[in-house]
Design an enzyme around this catalytic site. Structure first.
Site, PDB file in Angstrom:
ATOM      1  CB  SER A  18      -0.931  -0.496   1.291  1.00 51.97           C
ATOM      2  OG  SER A  18      -1.995   0.423   1.269  1.00 51.97           O
ATOM      3  CG  ASP A  53       7.506   5.481 -11.326  1.00 49.20           C
ATOM      4  OD1 ASP A  53       8.137   4.967 -11.533  1.00 49.20           O
ATOM      5  OD2 ASP A  53       5.929   5.728 -11.213  1.00 49.20           O
ATOM      6  CE  LYS A  76      -5.912  -3.171  -0.210  1.00 48.53           C
ATOM      7  NZ  LYS A  76      -6.118  -1.868   0.040  1.00 48.53           N
TER       8      LYS A  76
END
Length: 714
Positions: free
Chosen positions: A476, A487, A501
């Site tokens: 999460s 990224d 998740k």
């Protein structure tokens, strides 16, 4: 989660006639009251169907195809081991496979309740059969005969008739008795233990009510949308609220039912079980005892809320759990874990730091900083009260970064292993400490609208090289932070594939209970979802947790991975250019590292033994297999110890006898990683953290090369 260790069995027909004769008194004693359907349940059913259709993230038609999926899922939920129903039952149910979509939209529950009624009847019949066998003192279990037991019945057929079902249960009982015998009990003691187990299971099943049937029916339907969409009855909702508030005076573990077992999903960071260190994710709890000498109550086949009630207790009291280890093959020996109940304290979940030194091949020394973040926390009450000193992950890490700067570290490891998430706001704010202004996560709603409001608003506090350490239990909010760092090319992600998740749930009130429903999904700035696939590391380390047992991909009907458009974002380091050399150095190190060699060989050996489709019911064969496995594990451990210059063990008992000792910190690498937290951060006891340090060292060296971008540390 799909069952991997269902105890469903086959057997010879000849022994069954005498074995399964039942006394009429026993049968009458377990005659349950008929299930009742209420008007409230009917109205709630129609309300849930409408809400799923309008508000759930997964847009699917409520039609005959979904109806057929419901029946399959319902039967799998009730009888995953295919050991209660017979083929005649299934054929009868299949005739109505396409009617449930129409029934539920109208609030009609009769046929789904009829299936539950049949299940309850079959359950009591099979359990009474097992009891009759155990109570028949004339019957002798033959453990000399070589016969095998199918332990993975996912692809098995349903028993053709009652005769075949009885044969299955003869082997089930025989296997249970043999397992206890191999664990050190006599046959008579095993009969007594199993007799209590089956009587408790039969009694509980006979006491099932319409509320139990309703929950089973509705959740078998809601989970067709995704595993996090559930109907919460008033009692279940009470337990849910307790767990969410973390005010539970217990052991600090998230549990779920998996067939007949209560399974550990994850441990709450800094909770009693986490501190104690022996209980692990995917372990199965088979018994619960109170205090130091209370009787261990067998809880196989109990409802989850009943097991939770036994485990929950007053602060400072002790609970003893009989545990079947996650990696253990069917029939393996259990062990007892004693845990002192306590409250999870916010301050004990706070981020911590450490500094250690490593040298490269030129003997140049580097200072490595570590920030361990157990969870993404925030004291919301203090924040709402405008307390200027409220605690939060970001505020604590900000202070730690300043302290590490004062110690002149060359790079930082952010350790997110076992971090199950928490506050999305804190995940965003933490990212803000490492990147300049820019988006952190995208959220797509049920109506397909995309929000990019979670952003970094300030200049980075720390700009030097970082490694983010993750594992299968990083979930999460952890995945949002790690995904953003990856990224942006801000650092290197090291470890194993994270949990996956990537969805958001909300609670919707119903006439009876509440509906927890998935309403949106997380997407990274690259456009990739964190759902299902999680975050894939740039550099892989061995995984101590089987991803088939734990993680989003292990759930049936989990929302799939997908992607959307990327958003404009900066790139800090040319990670792709640096990775080949860093990974080559990493592979060379672990190829000769005794701990990682041991881990790989041990994992291969454990997998070979735990993933078998069948096991022998011959005592001689099982003992031989046990001895062979222990000898192989002893050989692996001694090879590791010899390479590290440690004293060799003489027997397997020497290994198992030291698992809780201080010296064993130099033993099993899994124990090393476990014992390293949450009390301290010690790379000497944690080969994963040490290797992450070497990867960071190589990253630092790469950033100092002539063609790499130049950045200031702070």
């Amino acid at each position: 989660m799909p069952d991997r260790i269902s105890l469903a069995f086959r057997a010879a027909q000849a022994a069954c006639v005498l074995v399964f004769s039942l006394s009429s008194a026993l049968s009458l004693a377990l005659t349950p009251e008929p299930l009742q359907i209420t008007k409230e349940q009917k109205e709630t059913t129609a309300e849930i169907v409408q809400s799923l259709h309008k508000h759930h993230y997964r847009d699917q038609d409520i039609n005959d195809e979904l109806s057929e999926k419901f029946l399959d899922n319902y039967l799998k939920t009730l009888d995953p081991g295919k050991s209660y129903f017979v083929q005649k039952d299934i054929d009868e149910f299949k005739k109505h496979a396409k009617q449930f979509d129409d029934d539920f939209q109208k609030g009609e529950l009769q046929f789904s309740f009829d299936i539950y009624e049949r299940y309850r009847t079959r359950f009591i019949e099979r359990t009474e059969s097992a009891l009759a066998l155990l109570e028949d003192k004339e019957y002798q279990f033959d453990f000399a005969t070589e016969e095998s037991l199918l332990v993975d019945r996912d692809k098995a057929s349903w028993p053709a008739d009652d005769t075949v079902a009885k044969e299955l249960w003869r082997k089930r009982v025989k296997a249970d008795v043999l397992n206890l015998k191999l664990a050190g009990k006599t046959v008579d003691e095993a009969r007594e233990v199993l007799g209590k187990r089956y009587k408790n299971q039969a009694r509980r099943m006979s006491q099932q009510t319409g509320d139990d049937a309703f929950s089973a029916v509705i959740n078998a339907f809601t989970m067709l949308y995704d595993p996090h969409t559930n109907y919460l009855s008033p009692r279940t909702l009470e337990n849910f609220n307790i767990n969410m508030s973390l005010s539970l005076e217990g052991i600090g573990a998230m549990l779920q039912s998996e067939d007949e077992y209560t399974k550990v999903v994850r441990l709450i960071p800094a909770g009693p079980a986490d501190k104690q260190g022996q209980l692990k994710p995917a372990d199965r709890i088979v018994g619960v005892g109170q205090d130091k000498d209370g009787e261990i109550v067998d809880v196989v086949g109990w409802r989850l809320d009943e097991v939770v009630d036994l485990i929950r207790g007053k602060k400072d009291s002790t609970v003893r759990l009989e545990v079947l280890p996650a990696k253990a093959a069917a029939g393996s020996t259990t062990h007892i874990v004693s845990i002192k109940r306590d409250k999870v304290k916010l301050e004990e979940q706070a981020a911590r730091k450490a500094v250690f030194e490593l040298s490269d091949e030129t003997e140049q020394s580097y200072k490595i900083g570590v920030i361990d973040i157990p969870t993404f926390y925030m004291d919301f009450e203090a924040y709402r009260n405008r307390d200027p000193n409220y605690k939060s992950t970001t505020r604590d890490v900000f202070k730690l970064l300043g302290e590490l700067a004062a110690e002149n570290v060359d790079g930082i490891i952010v350790d997110l292993r076992n971090n199950g998430g928490g506050s999305l706001h804190e995940a965003t704010q933490l990212t803000d400490l490492f990147i300049d202004q820019g988006p952190v996560v995208q959220i797509r709603q049920t109506n397909q609208l995309i929000s990019r409001n979670y952003r970094s608003h300030s200049k980075a506090v720390y700009r030097g090289p970082i490694v983010v350490l993750i594992n299968r239990l990083s979930a999460s909010a952890s995945e949002i932070f790690a995904g953003a760092i990856q990224d942006y090319g801000r650092g290197i992600i090291v470890g194993s594939q994270s949990f996956g998740k990537g969805s958001v749930q909300s609670l919707q009130p119903l006439q009876h209970g509440q509906l927890k429903i998935t309403e949106s999904k997380f997407y990274r700035v690259s456009g990739d979802s964190t759902q299902h696939r999680g975050v894939l590391p740039d550099i892989e380390l061995p995984e101590l947790i089987d991803p088939e047992d734990v993680g989003e991909s292990s759930y049936d009907y989990a929302l799939p991975w997908d992607n959307i458009h990327a958003v404009k974002h900066d790139h800090y380091f040319n990670i792709a250019k640096l990775l080949p050399d860093i990974d080559a150095r990493h592979q060379k190190r672990i190829a000769s590292d005794p701990d990682f060699i041991f881990l790989a060989q041990e994992q291969e050996l454990v997998d070979a033994n735990s993933n078998r489709d069948s096991i022998s019911l011959s005592e001689k064969t099982r003992l031989s297999e046990k001895e062979q496995l222990e000898n192989q594990l002893l050989s692996l451990e001694n090879s590791r110890r010899k390479a590290k210059g440690l004293e060799l063990y003489e027997s397997y008992e020497d290994i198992s006898g030291e698992t809780s000792s201080e010296e064993d910190a130099e033993g099993d690498p899994e124990a090393q990683a476990r014992d390293a937290g949450p009390q301290d951060i010690d790379p000497a006891k944690d080969p994963f953290l040490t290797e992450a340090g070497y990867i960071l060292l190589d990253f630092i060296r790469g950033t100092l090369s002539e063609d790499a971008p130049k950045v200031a540390n702070f």
